[in-house]
Structures are given as structure tokens and as C-alpha cells.
Design an enzyme around this catalytic site. Sequence first.
Site, PDB file in Angstrom:
ATOM      1  N   HIS A   1       0.831  -1.205   0.000  1.00  0.00           N
ATOM      2  CA  HIS A   1       0.000   0.000   0.000  1.00  0.00           C
ATOM      3  C   HIS A   1       0.866   1.256   0.000  1.00  0.00           C
ATOM      4  CE1 HIS A   1      -3.687   2.312   1.165  1.00  0.00           C
ATOM      5  NE2 HIS A   1      -2.769   3.117   1.701  1.00  0.00           N
ATOM      6  N   GLU A   2       1.819   1.327   0.907  1.00  0.00           N
ATOM      7  CA  GLU A   2       2.664   2.518   0.988  1.00  0.00           C
ATOM      8  C   GLU A   2       3.580   2.646  -0.226  1.00  0.00           C
ATOM      9  OE1 GLU A   2       1.776   4.653   2.987  1.00  0.00           O
ATOM     10  OE2 GLU A   2       0.551   3.383   4.287  1.00  0.00           O
TER      11      GLU A   2
ATOM     12  N   HIS B   1       1.761   4.645  -2.810  1.00  0.00           N
ATOM     13  CA  HIS B   1       1.931   6.081  -2.583  1.00  0.00           C
ATOM     14  C   HIS B   1       3.312   6.550  -3.032  1.00  0.00           C
ATOM     15  CE1 HIS B   1      -1.746   6.996  -0.462  1.00  0.00           C
ATOM     16  NE2 HIS B   1      -1.527   6.083   0.483  1.00  0.00           N
TER      17      HIS B   1
ATOM     18  N   GLU C   1      -4.519   7.781  -3.173  1.00  0.00           N
ATOM     19  CA  GLU C   1      -5.065   6.511  -2.693  1.00  0.00           C
ATOM     20  C   GLU C   1      -5.413   5.573  -3.839  1.00  0.00           C
ATOM     21  OE1 GLU C   1      -5.075   5.324   0.282  1.00  0.00           O
ATOM     22  OE2 GLU C   1      -4.330   7.152   1.214  1.00  0.00           O
TER      23      GLU C   1
END
Length: 493
Positions: free
Chosen positions: A258-259, A262, A288
Amino acid sequence: MTAFPELIAFQRDTEALSQVMGRLGWDQETVMPRGAAGQRADEMGALEGVLHARRTDPRIGDWLAKAEAADAEGARMLALIARSYKRSQCVPARLAAELARTTSLAQGTWAEARARDDVQHFLPTLRQVVLLKREQAQALCEGTDAATAYDALLEDYEPETRAEDIAAMFDRMRPRLVALRAAVLGSGRIPGPLRGEFAAEGQLRLARKLAETFGYDFTRGRLDLAVHPFSSGSGSDVRITTRVVETEPFNCLYSTIHEVGHACYEQGIAPHYALTPLGQGVSMGVHESQSRIYENQLGRSGAFTGWLFEQMQAEFGDFGVDSAETFRATVNRVQPGFIRTEADEVHYNLHVMMRFDLERQLIAGTLDVGDLEEAWNARFLQDFGVVVERPSQGLLQDVHWSVGLFGYFPTYTLGNVYAGCLMQALRAAVPDLDDHLARGDLHPATDWLRENVQRHGGLMAPREVIARACGAAPTEAPLLDYLDAKFGAIYGL
């Protein structure tokens, strides 16, 4: 003739100082000694004072009045600087500095309260943050065209979006999500969770491998541990964090993916935009969309989980899952859990919708901070059918309100909606995508996202970025169709 270059040079220094402040925040959440919290709060307040003075410098108004852009990039820079200048002028310097100081302290207080499961330790500090955010929202509302105080805060995270439009979208989404949840939980095919211990060292080795697989450039970043995973920075210094629980490896692995989504957005922005108004992601919703498509549509797909199953076996040996198909179901296990960051795709947006409603009430003043825990627990029982057993499962689980991020939560679901649209377009552009994912080859997917979304940075408005990449305006339909198809297949619906 000199107004535009003078303005951009001034802005470049402001952006550089802003990055330094972000690095102070990263340090605070990763390696700062606990005893430094008070001094760090003073440092953050002082630096915010410097930044606020630069953002409201009267010379910006003079430069804007005279500057002429040579192209679309220059015109967009001027528009973004003018927007920032107007909003910054609405907020008194005293308030900007006090917000920075208070939220720096609040972050540490929240972490202590979470570790101790002690809401009362946190509520006085949260009350201060909420009062300051209400004051900021009112100042912005009076100085801009925001319809409500909450809209004024939302503008910082998702420009050109109104809360009433988000609420209407959520109302359209909720019935299908609830119906899908009921069907899945009633299927009788829910797999059990992973069992056993997964050494922290092994989890972190695999997390680094996953980061590299998804295209994260470690020469311009690093992976560290934090209480709440996050990504920080832009351009040539973009850092990510994860967390490790030895009985829950998916927490570490999927937080990392997830990170990385980003971080890859920031690393993928055109290099010549660095330290300009175009040099960061255009909105948190678009941000996101990258983290969620990396984590879910790609990272939890049947093709990729087959590859990940082999990596888990190589790292941990026999860990009690008998096949790649069982592993896929385990990765995508649907359960009404407490923690948003660990929620499956069916429940995740319901978590966001709850927080959206509560924070709107907090900013409007119709919900008192002292009543927040009771309101949270009652709403959670209503939405999820589960009683919150301790504060770290409920009100204290998220860092956002402690650091003043009111208006941020709805961008998570906007990101999911955008990701649904992008995945539909990606599959049309790369018909053999699953073949690549099954080999752990993310390049066709991440290259497409970099070309169509990431490289543009702040050049276009949020919805325009998605619309251009997908060939149509974004709607929630592709996300909901994806969820129905995916979980229908897994659970035999």
C-alpha cells in the site's frame, strides 16, 4: 518579464522547506527519542510559522498579478500558487503555528494512549485539535467559496470536491456493499486465518522484496517501522514505513505494498516538476488510487497471490496453507474486523463511511469530543454487528484525527473508486496482465500507471487525471462490479 521566474524560484524554496518539515514528521514517527516530543513540537510550530509567512508573503500577490505563463505547465503552476496564497491568507499565522505545535504533541499522546488502551489520556488533547480545526475551517470558509466548514477542510485533500457529493456517492455504494457482505458471510466458505509465528526478520525481507517488485526505488527511499504505516516525501527522497506483528504477516506485507503505491506515485512524477507546485500528487484521492490498486486489484489478485504463495513458502517453509487457491482465499478473507487498515475490500469502505460521518459531526459541532467514543462504538455495532472490546480496536486505532487530518478519510474510498476505473482501463490496455502477475512481473501494470497517472503530478485536476487515463469520467460502478465479480468467484456466489 521577470515575475514568473522570480515567483517560481521563491516557490521552490518554500517547497524545499515544506519537505524539510515532512522529514521532521517522518523522524518523529520512526526514530525520534520519546523525550524529544516537547522540543519537536516547538520546532514544528516554528517552522510552520516560517512557511506560513512565505505562503502569505505580499510579493506573491504582486508576482501573480504580473506573471505570464509560457505554456500549460506554467499556467497550472500559477493557478496552484494562487489557490495556496488565497487559502493561506485566510488562516492567521498564530493559528497555523499553534496547529503545527499541537498536532505534533497530539501524535505522541495518541500513540501513548493507543498503547495503553486509555481513551481518557487522549481526549483532552483531541479536544484541543478539534477546536483548532474548527477555527481553521471557519476561517477558510469565510475566505473562500467553500459551502461548509467541512468542505473547506476537504479542499486540502481533494480539491473541487464537496462533502454532499461524497455523501451521495456513499449512499449509492452502501446497499451493494452490505448485500455483498451478507452473501459472502452467508456462503459457508469463509477460510480460517493464518496460524503460527512469522519471524519479523522474514517479514521485513519479504516486504523489501515486494517493494522492489512493485517498482519502489530504494536509492531514493527507505523502509522503516512505525505505529501506523505511512509514506513521506516526494521527488528524490520518498520514504515508506510498515509495521510487524509476528502472528499477522499480511499486516506487514500489504501495508508495505500500500505505501509503495503512494511512494511510486511520488517517485514517478516527471523529474523536472520537483520542488514546484506540480511536483507532488494532485490529491489524496488520486494518491489513494495508486496505493489501493497496488495493494488490492494487483496485490490481492488471484494471479499475483499465486506468486506470493511461493515467496511465502520460500521464506517461511510450510506455514499451514495447502495450495495457492487456499492462499488466495485466505488473503481475501472477509470478516467484520475492527481495524480499518486490515479490513478486507468488502468491509473497507464501510469503515471509511463511518469515519466520514463522525468527523463531519465533530467539525460541525454537533458531536462533542467527550461523546465520540460512545458514538464510535454505537455506530460500529450498527454497521458491523460487532462490539468494540477496547479503544485500540476503536477510536484509538487511527492516527489521522490526532494530527488534524479532518477531511482526509473520504479520500480513501475516492481512491478505491478511482482504482476501480483505472483497473478496468489497465486490463483493456494490457490483455495478458494476469500472465505477468503470475510471474511476479508488475512492470506492465506499474509502467501503465506511471505513464497515465503518476508522471503528471499536479498538472491536472484530480478527476481529470482519472478521466484522461480511463477515457471516461470516474464513477463507483467499476469498483462495485469488480468487488461483486471477485468475491463472487472466491465464495461461489
